[in-house]
Motif scaffolding. Structure first.
Motif, PDB file in Angstrom:
ATOM      1  N   GLU A 325      23.007  59.752  60.639  1.00 15.47           N
ATOM      2  CA  GLU A 325      24.000  60.601  59.980  1.00 15.47           C
ATOM      3  C   GLU A 325      23.553  60.952  58.552  1.00 15.47           C
ATOM      4  O   GLU A 325      23.761  62.089  58.077  1.00 15.47           O
ATOM      5  N   LYS A 328      21.026  63.739  58.628  1.00 14.84           N
ATOM      6  CA  LYS A 328      21.696  65.022  58.852  1.00 14.84           C
ATOM      7  C   LYS A 328      22.367  65.512  57.564  1.00 14.84           C
ATOM      8  O   LYS A 328      22.249  66.696  57.184  1.00 14.84           O
ATOM      9  N   THR A 329      23.051  64.605  56.887  1.00 17.70           N
ATOM     10  CA  THR A 329      23.741  64.968  55.641  1.00 17.70           C
ATOM     11  C   THR A 329      22.737  65.396  54.576  1.00 17.70           C
ATOM     12  O   THR A 329      22.960  66.355  53.819  1.00 17.70           O
ATOM     13  N   SER A 331      19.800  66.725  55.121  1.00 20.85           N
ATOM     14  CA  SER A 331      19.244  68.040  55.468  1.00 20.85           C
ATOM     15  C   SER A 331      20.184  69.174  55.070  1.00 20.85           C
ATOM     16  O   SER A 331      19.748  70.320  54.878  1.00 20.85           O
ATOM     17  N   GLU A 332      21.463  68.846  54.935  1.00 26.67           N
ATOM     18  CA  GLU A 332      22.452  69.834  54.504  1.00 26.67           C
ATOM     19  C   GLU A 332      22.587  69.861  52.981  1.00 26.67           C
ATOM     20  O   GLU A 332      23.474  70.525  52.443  1.00 26.67           O
ATOM     21  N   ARG A 333      21.720  69.104  52.288  1.00 25.12           N
ATOM     22  CA  ARG A 333      21.661  69.029  50.829  1.00 25.12           C
ATOM     23  C   ARG A 333      22.941  68.462  50.210  1.00 25.12           C
ATOM     24  O   ARG A 333      23.280  68.768  49.067  1.00 25.12           O
ATOM     25  N   LYS A 334      23.610  67.624  50.987  1.00 19.82           N
ATOM     26  CA  LYS A 334      24.803  66.950  50.457  1.00 19.82           C
ATOM     27  C   LYS A 334      24.367  65.601  49.892  1.00 19.82           C
ATOM     28  O   LYS A 334      24.654  64.528  50.428  1.00 19.82           O
ATOM     29  N   LYS A 422      13.364  62.292  50.988  1.00 21.23           N
ATOM     30  CA  LYS A 422      13.351  62.541  52.429  1.00 21.23           C
ATOM     31  C   LYS A 422      12.443  61.546  53.144  1.00 21.23           C
ATOM     32  O   LYS A 422      12.790  60.994  54.195  1.00 21.23           O
TER      33      LYS A 422
END
Length: 680
Positions: A325, A328-329, A331-334, A422
């Motif tokens: 998770e 994924k977060t 990758s959304e730049r959050k 990353k």
């Protein structure tokens, strides 16, 4: 267990009590030089294997009439306390067809119970008397008709089907045939028995053939040359020598035909003989005799048990899901969301590491992996913090040259931090994979094998060997204590056989193993009786209803194999009856899985359970026990229970069958691995 036939413990006690009686008969006969012979199934057992026939339940002896008369005169003065002769002093109280010596009462005196193997029921050795047959067939036929008339009258009177007044009228016909007179001053039944035995002796001293007349009335072929019983030899029976007819081959062929061929006596209507006393025994001992298992729906309830390994793996699985998770977060730049989740993840990793150290000690590979994981989380946290700082300061006038240069440098550095973060985040995945490998190696599945007897170890030994070879499984062999039961149902001395198990297998001490703390992944038990065995018991802590509180997989593997049992075959009647002692008992219902020797026996188990639930068996006994569920209540849950039992009972095989194709060691190991590793 002998010859593929399960012998209940109570039957062994019956044999022991009967042997004690036989010793007394033998002593008296030797003292007074009175000939007698072991006979029928007892003789067959002595000839064929020197022991009881497994499906026989009594001891029979035979005497010629003159020997019996001599025996009757002395036996009352010779018998020890507790034993009685059914025909009384001088044989004058012959109120039965057959004579016997034994314990006829159920008063539970400790000294008597102890002397007679703690057997709580009446124990009797039957004495069959041989009388001469008339040489003239017509005379013998006439005697047979009179004896049959007397048998019918005796049976009707004993069963209450005929009153004495009615019977008196029928006696006139008998009085015309016999030189006897029935009096009204004495009860009729004793007179009938007395006349019956007098008629049996009518041709003694004249005939060349003898027979047990009450039996021969309905089995005309059961007669033997008198000379057969004039010679004697001895045979071993249960480790002692007893007299047999010199020509016992003639006797056995007359009784059994080809007696060397093993044929199980069929039917269970009179087996075991003591079952007719069970209702009376329950009435006498009340709550002290509680060995009739009553199924309750709660016996199928399964509490969920989470042990340390499962909790550890749940922690690991949650780490893996959270890492996915986070990727994924990210990758959304959050980045703020990722950063805020890291402290909680690290805190739980530290908590898991502390728990492992407390249980396994310091220096484990799994704790080292967790430390690396926490360090990686810290590095990731630092990188993300720096990233957010650069991003927050990236403000200004973009049209000014110096600010453009500065912003460009910041963007480049920010991009580098993003790439590093990353990589750090993706590195967590590999660390968790290493952690899983370490946990599986250090926190293994734990399988505990419980066995009370070293002689039963063979039924689980190959399975233990196979599981010990696995790096992810920890096997513990735990001998457990057991107790004998006294004749009144109470427990006596404790036995422990831990020293008798093979030395190459480490023993886990039942006294130091903490089931509540360990919560093993699987417990394998050899016994299914719990408290419902009237002869012995394991320590109550190891009853199946207790064990299933400490594991999610309770497996029952019988310590024995029987011949295949067909519930519909008359020959298997006694074997099917005896399944009540090891099938309709708590362990079968509490266990998550029961592994039996074949698919055929699985069907026999299910049929036994079906009849048990339906109430087809022992209805008379059930009616006399207020603690039993009513037949109607059993029927309400029968279908549902059977559906569950069909899933729980597996006809995979038995380790005792070795390499037998389709039902041997290989199949048991395969199904056990499925239970442990696939049926999660």
């Amino acid at each position: 267990m002998r010859d593929g036939f399960y012998i209940p413990g109570m039957m062994k006690r019956a044999w022991g009590a009967e042997m004690r009686i036989l010793f007394e008969i033998d002593r008296i006969c030797k003292k007074y030089d009175i000939p007698y012979f072991i006979s029928e199934g007892t003789l067959l057992g002595a000839v064929r294997e020197g022991n009881f026939i497994p499906w026989d339940d009594d001891i029979d002896i035979v005497m010629l009439r003159d020997s019996f008369s001599q025996f009757s005169k002395v036996v009352e003065d010779e018998l020890p306390e507790g034993l009685k002769f059914s025909f009384g002093r001088d044989g004058l109280q012959n109120t039965s067809i057959y004579a016997g010596i034994g314990i006829f009462e159920m008063k539970f005196r400790k000294e008597i119970l102890h002397e007679f193997c703690e057997f709580p029921y009446p124990a009797i050795v039957d004495i069959f008397v041989q009388d001469d047959l008339a040489k003239d067939a017509e005379l013998e036929n006439a005697r047979h008709e009179i004896l049959k008339m007397l048998c019918v009258m005796i049976q009707n009177l004993e069963q209450g089907k005929e009153e004495e007044k009615t019977a008196q009228k029928k006696l006139k016909a008998i009085e015309k045939l016999l030189p006897t007179h029935f009096t009204k001053e004495e009860k009729l039944l004793p007179q009938l028995y007395r006349v019956f035995h007098q008629i049996c002796q009518k041709y003694n001293g004249e005939g060349e053939e003898v027979a047990i007349l009450p039996y021969q009335l309905f089995h005309p072929e059961a007669k033997y040359p008198k000379a057969v019983f004039r010679g004697t030899e001895t045979l071993l029976f249960c480790g002692n020598t007893f007299p047999v007819p010199k020509d016992y081959d003639i006797v056995l062929k007359g009784s059994f035909g080809d007696y060397r061929k093993v044929v199980k006596a069929g039917g269970d209507h009179v087996y075991p003989y003591y079952k007719k006393y069970e209702k009376k025994l329950r009435a006498i001992l009340k709550d002290n005799w509680f060995f009739d298992y009553v199924f309750q729906e709660k016996d199928l309830e399964r509490p969920r048990v989470e042990n340390f390994r499962e909790i550890t793996m749940q922690f690991l699985d949650s780490f893996v899901l959270e890492e996915e998770e986070l990727e994924k977060t990210f990758s959304e730049r959050k980045y703020e969301a990722v950063l805020s989740a890291l402290p909680s993840l690290q805190e739980r990793a530290v908590m898991l590491g502390n728990a492992i150290e407390e249980r396994k000690g310091e220096g484990t590979e799994s704790v080292h992996c967790l430390e690396s994981f926490c360090e990686a989380l810290f590095q990731l946290h630092s990188s993300l913090t720096a990233l957010l700082v650069y991003r927050d300061t990236a403000e200004g006038k973009e049209n000014e040259l110096e600010e453009k240069i500065e912003q460009s440098e910041k963007n480049l550095k920010q991009s580098t931090i993003v790439e590093n973060s990353k990589e750090q985040l993706e590195g967590l995945r590999a660390l968790l994979q290493n952690l899983r490998a370490s946990l599986e190696k250090e926190i293994k599945r734990q399988v505990v094998f419980l066995s009370h007897s070293a002689k039963h170890f063979a039924s689980i030994r190959p399975l233990i060997d196979a599981l010990r070879e696995r790096e992810d499984t920890e096997v513990k062999l735990m001998p457990i204590p057991y107790f004998d039961r006294l004749g009144d149902g109470s427990l006596s001395e404790m036995h422990y056989e831990g020293e008798n198990f093979p030395k190459e297998y480490p023993i886990t001490d039942y006294r130091s193993y903490n089931f509540a703390a360990e919560l093993p992944d699987c417990i394998v038990m050899n016994l299914s009786y719990d408290a419902f065995n009237s002869v012995w018991s394991v320590d109550p802590f190891f009853y199946s209803d207790k064990l299933k509180q400490y594991t999610n997989k309770l497996v029952y593997i019988p310590w024995f194999v029987t011949d295949e049992i067909d519930p519909q075959a008359e020959e298997d009647g006694k074997a099917f009856y005896n399944m009540r002692y090891y099938v309709t008992v708590p362990g079968i219902f509490h266990a998550d899985y029961t592994i039996v020797q074949s698919e055929g026996m699985r069907k026999a188990y299910l049929e036994k359970i079906s009849r048990f639930l339906e109430g087809k068996e022992d209805l008379e006994e059930k009616a006399g026990n207020t603690n039993r569920i009513q037949k109607e209540e059993a029927l309400l849950t029968r279908k549902e229970v059977l559906e569950q039992m069909e899933k729980k009972i597996l006809g995979a095989g038995s380790c005792l069958l070795g390499e037998k194709g389709g039902q041997g060691t290989k199949e048991v190991i395969t199904i056990m691995k499925q239970i442990l590793f696939e049926k999660e």
